[in-house]
Design a protein around this motif. Sequence first.
Motif, PDB file in Angstrom:
ATOM      1  N   TYR A 161       0.776  -1.277   0.056  1.00 25.03           N
ATOM      2  CA  TYR A 161       0.007  -0.031  -0.076  1.00 25.03           C
ATOM      3  C   TYR A 161       0.807   1.233  -0.101  1.00 25.03           C
ATOM      4  O   TYR A 161       1.795   1.276   0.783  1.00 25.03           O
ATOM      5  CB  TYR A 161      -0.861  -0.044   1.196  1.00 25.03           C
ATOM      6  CG  TYR A 161      -2.003  -1.004   1.001  1.00 25.03           C
ATOM      7  CD1 TYR A 161      -3.300  -0.812   0.676  1.00 25.03           C
ATOM      8  CD2 TYR A 161      -1.811  -2.317   1.479  1.00 25.03           C
ATOM      9  CE1 TYR A 161      -4.217  -1.647   0.551  1.00 25.03           C
ATOM     10  CE2 TYR A 161      -2.631  -3.357   1.500  1.00 25.03           C
ATOM     11  CZ  TYR A 161      -4.061  -2.932   0.835  1.00 25.03           C
ATOM     12  OH  TYR A 161      -5.043  -3.778   0.716  1.00 25.03           O
ATOM     13  N   LEU A 162       0.708   2.174  -0.969  1.00 23.39           N
ATOM     14  CA  LEU A 162       1.256   3.564  -1.058  1.00 23.39           C
ATOM     15  C   LEU A 162       0.486   4.684  -0.451  1.00 23.39           C
ATOM     16  O   LEU A 162      -0.624   4.825  -1.169  1.00 23.39           O
ATOM     17  CB  LEU A 162       1.739   3.621  -2.781  1.00 23.39           C
ATOM     18  CG  LEU A 162       2.800   2.395  -3.156  1.00 23.39           C
ATOM     19  CD1 LEU A 162       2.868   2.937  -4.545  1.00 23.39           C
ATOM     20  CD2 LEU A 162       3.863   2.037  -2.448  1.00 23.39           C
ATOM     21  N   THR A 163       1.081   5.249   0.246  1.00 18.82           N
ATOM     22  CA  THR A 163       0.386   6.681   0.717  1.00 18.82           C
ATOM     23  C   THR A 163       1.091   7.650   0.342  1.00 18.82           C
ATOM     24  O   THR A 163       2.112   8.051   0.829  1.00 18.82           O
ATOM     25  CB  THR A 163       0.335   6.544   2.184  1.00 18.82           C
ATOM     26  OG1 THR A 163      -0.547   5.434   2.779  1.00 18.82           O
ATOM     27  CG2 THR A 163      -0.389   8.106   2.829  1.00 18.82           C
ATOM     28  N   PHE A 164       0.382   8.578  -0.526  1.00 15.22           N
ATOM     29  CA  PHE A 164       0.999   9.776  -1.208  1.00 15.22           C
ATOM     30  C   PHE A 164       0.352  10.882  -0.239  1.00 15.22           C
ATOM     31  O   PHE A 164      -0.774  11.086  -0.202  1.00 15.22           O
ATOM     32  CB  PHE A 164       0.482   9.823  -2.584  1.00 15.22           C
ATOM     33  CG  PHE A 164       1.115   8.876  -3.259  1.00 15.22           C
ATOM     34  CD1 PHE A 164       2.437   8.748  -3.964  1.00 15.22           C
ATOM     35  CD2 PHE A 164       0.285   7.605  -3.580  1.00 15.22           C
ATOM     36  CE1 PHE A 164       2.803   7.745  -4.867  1.00 15.22           C
ATOM     37  CE2 PHE A 164       0.714   6.726  -4.370  1.00 15.22           C
ATOM     38  CZ  PHE A 164       2.193   6.729  -4.939  1.00 15.22           C
ATOM     39  N   SER A 165       1.226  11.815   0.075  1.00 12.27           N
ATOM     40  CA  SER A 165       0.937  12.972   0.685  1.00 12.27           C
ATOM     41  C   SER A 165       1.538  14.248  -0.470  1.00 12.27           C
ATOM     42  O   SER A 165       2.958  14.135  -0.236  1.00 12.27           O
ATOM     43  CB  SER A 165       1.368  13.387   2.014  1.00 12.27           C
ATOM     44  OG  SER A 165       2.863  13.026   2.093  1.00 12.27           O
ATOM     45  N   LEU A 256      -2.824   4.139  -2.423  1.00  8.09           N
ATOM     46  CA  LEU A 256      -3.146   3.279  -3.629  1.00  8.09           C
ATOM     47  C   LEU A 256      -2.574   1.770  -3.365  1.00  8.09           C
ATOM     48  O   LEU A 256      -1.686   1.745  -2.793  1.00  8.09           O
ATOM     49  CB  LEU A 256      -2.209   3.617  -4.772  1.00  8.09           C
ATOM     50  CG  LEU A 256      -2.345   3.083  -6.213  1.00  8.09           C
ATOM     51  CD1 LEU A 256      -3.667   3.421  -6.894  1.00  8.09           C
ATOM     52  CD2 LEU A 256      -1.109   3.380  -6.978  1.00  8.09           C
ATOM     53  N   ALA A 257      -3.572   0.680  -3.652  1.00  6.21           N
ATOM     54  CA  ALA A 257      -3.328  -0.649  -3.184  1.00  6.21           C
ATOM     55  C   ALA A 257      -2.479  -1.238  -4.607  1.00  6.21           C
ATOM     56  O   ALA A 257      -2.848  -0.984  -5.642  1.00  6.21           O
ATOM     57  CB  ALA A 257      -4.440  -1.446  -3.115  1.00  6.21           C
ATOM     58  N   ILE A 258      -1.439  -1.964  -4.352  1.00  9.12           N
ATOM     59  CA  ILE A 258      -0.787  -2.800  -5.186  1.00  9.12           C
ATOM     60  C   ILE A 258      -0.951  -4.301  -4.972  1.00  9.12           C
ATOM     61  O   ILE A 258      -0.713  -4.887  -3.593  1.00  9.12           O
ATOM     62  CB  ILE A 258       0.835  -2.488  -5.307  1.00  9.12           C
ATOM     63  CG1 ILE A 258       1.064  -1.013  -5.260  1.00  9.12           C
ATOM     64  CG2 ILE A 258       1.668  -3.266  -6.280  1.00  9.12           C
ATOM     65  CD1 ILE A 258       0.825  -0.368  -6.731  1.00  9.12           C
ATOM     66  N   GLU A 266      -8.615   9.003  -0.621  1.00  8.38           N
ATOM     67  CA  GLU A 266      -8.061   9.975  -1.266  1.00  8.38           C
ATOM     68  C   GLU A 266      -8.947  11.030  -0.552  1.00  8.38           C
ATOM     69  O   GLU A 266     -10.349  11.298  -0.351  1.00  8.38           O
ATOM     70  CB  GLU A 266      -8.394  10.209  -2.803  1.00  8.38           C
ATOM     71  CG  GLU A 266      -7.703  11.383  -3.264  1.00  8.38           C
ATOM     72  CD  GLU A 266      -7.471  11.383  -4.606  1.00  8.38           C
ATOM     73  OE1 GLU A 266      -6.516  11.206  -5.081  1.00  8.38           O
ATOM     74  OE2 GLU A 266      -8.767  11.615  -5.525  1.00  8.38           O
ATOM     75  N   LYS A 267      -8.246  12.248   0.119  1.00  5.99           N
ATOM     76  CA  LYS A 267      -9.149  13.274   0.759  1.00  5.99           C
ATOM     77  C   LYS A 267      -7.924  14.616   0.611  1.00  5.99           C
ATOM     78  O   LYS A 267      -6.889  14.445   0.811  1.00  5.99           O
ATOM     79  CB  LYS A 267      -9.523  12.949   2.200  1.00  5.99           C
ATOM     80  CG  LYS A 267     -10.200  13.853   2.885  1.00  5.99           C
ATOM     81  CD  LYS A 267     -10.702  13.451   4.197  1.00  5.99           C
ATOM     82  CE  LYS A 267     -11.600  14.545   4.663  1.00  5.99           C
ATOM     83  NZ  LYS A 267     -12.321  14.033   6.125  1.00  5.99           N
ATOM     84  N   ASP A 268      -8.659  15.705   0.620  1.00 11.64           N
ATOM     85  CA  ASP A 268      -7.787  17.112   0.503  1.00 11.64           C
ATOM     86  C   ASP A 268      -7.825  17.634   1.954  1.00 11.64           C
ATOM     87  O   ASP A 268      -9.029  17.659   2.550  1.00 11.64           O
ATOM     88  CB  ASP A 268      -8.208  17.927  -0.474  1.00 11.64           C
ATOM     89  CG  ASP A 268      -7.917  17.627  -1.752  1.00 11.64           C
ATOM     90  OD1 ASP A 268      -6.928  16.616  -1.986  1.00 11.64           O
ATOM     91  OD2 ASP A 268      -8.241  17.987  -2.717  1.00 11.64           O
ATOM     92  N   PHE A 269      -6.882  18.110   2.442  1.00 11.99           N
ATOM     93  CA  PHE A 269      -6.821  19.107   3.791  1.00 11.99           C
ATOM     94  C   PHE A 269      -6.222  20.350   3.507  1.00 11.99           C
ATOM     95  O   PHE A 269      -5.398  20.626   2.735  1.00 11.99           O
ATOM     96  CB  PHE A 269      -6.029  18.460   4.867  1.00 11.99           C
ATOM     97  CG  PHE A 269      -6.502  17.041   5.037  1.00 11.99           C
ATOM     98  CD1 PHE A 269      -7.420  16.515   5.862  1.00 11.99           C
ATOM     99  CD2 PHE A 269      -5.993  15.843   4.387  1.00 11.99           C
ATOM    100  CE1 PHE A 269      -8.065  15.382   6.143  1.00 11.99           C
ATOM    101  CE2 PHE A 269      -6.262  14.344   4.763  1.00 11.99           C
ATOM    102  CZ  PHE A 269      -7.366  14.219   5.697  1.00 11.99           C
ATOM    103  N   THR A 270      -6.777  21.254   4.103  1.00 10.53           N
ATOM    104  CA  THR A 270      -6.413  22.888   4.068  1.00 10.53           C
ATOM    105  C   THR A 270      -6.647  23.480   5.343  1.00 10.53           C
ATOM    106  O   THR A 270      -7.355  22.971   6.316  1.00 10.53           O
ATOM    107  CB  THR A 270      -7.105  23.608   2.891  1.00 10.53           C
ATOM    108  OG1 THR A 270      -6.571  24.829   2.507  1.00 10.53           O
ATOM    109  CG2 THR A 270      -8.494  23.965   3.209  1.00 10.53           C
ATOM    110  N   SER A 271      -5.877  24.589   5.669  1.00 17.79           N
ATOM    111  CA  SER A 271      -5.886  25.299   6.937  1.00 17.79           C
ATOM    112  C   SER A 271      -7.068  26.065   6.799  1.00 17.79           C
ATOM    113  O   SER A 271      -7.601  26.666   5.650  1.00 17.79           O
ATOM    114  CB  SER A 271      -4.589  26.105   7.246  1.00 17.79           C
ATOM    115  OG  SER A 271      -4.477  27.008   6.160  1.00 17.79           O
TER     116      SER A 271
END
Length: 271
Positions: A161-165, A256-258, A266-271
């Motif tokens: 499992y790949l976690t992208f930030s 993303l699953a391999i 997938e989610k967006d975060f902002t201040s």
Amino acid sequence: MKIMVIDRDRGAIEEIKQICGDIPDVDLVIEPIKNNALDALRAEKYDAVFFDPAPQNELRPFVIGARRGISHYNPIVVLSHQLDQNTVRSQGANDVLPKPFDATSFKKRLENMRNLNMLIARLEDDSIDFPSKDGVISKSAFYQIFISCLDRADRYGEETYLTFSSIANIDEITAEHGADIANEVCENLKKYTMRIRRLSDIAGRTAPEEICLMLSRPANAEEPKMAISRFAESMAEYAELIPVGDAKPVIRVTMLAIPTGEVTFEKDFTS
């Protein structure tokens, strides 16, 4: 997107033709004879291969024939009335599409294979690299580990499992605030990602504005879910600390699953 379907089921083939007819960029190749298909797969890369091994349901020789000794990677989705995901994964396929299927489930598998192909193309692009620094390995080194994960999925059915930030609006920040501020925002993201990551995860810089964490061989199905839940919660808390001055970045967290290529979060975060 070039896909091949290897199936003697006329009903399934007609259904696939109808579904793909609504997708403008799909180049569909139908080949009912397995040996002819293998010759084509060795000669040219396909973005997705849909294969029904019936009546024998013997999958492993086909997977080996479609991948061994060639320079490109052919993602394989099994079409089957009988085989389940655990079975096809143990024999090296990326995923299974149970028969009978509908347009939604077929298009979902296409989307997943598109995700996987785009990721492979992005990581194998050696025109740009980022040096290893502060515990984050270079893109080229990360790619080599990623390739080994694909190989272990092929041989042993192992998951990764790949976690992208990433900073989703990095171009906007650069245009409005300049390259120095944009670089500082990216550096802050890297620092916070490394602070909140699990120590067992491998961290790689996959783009100037992106860090990827690799979770290999999860102990059970719940581990990736718990990992991304904790990571996203922590990133939401830190989002307000990443901005520099008036720059307000949008932090996108994606898992993303391999080898399935499925985006599980997938989610967006902002201040």
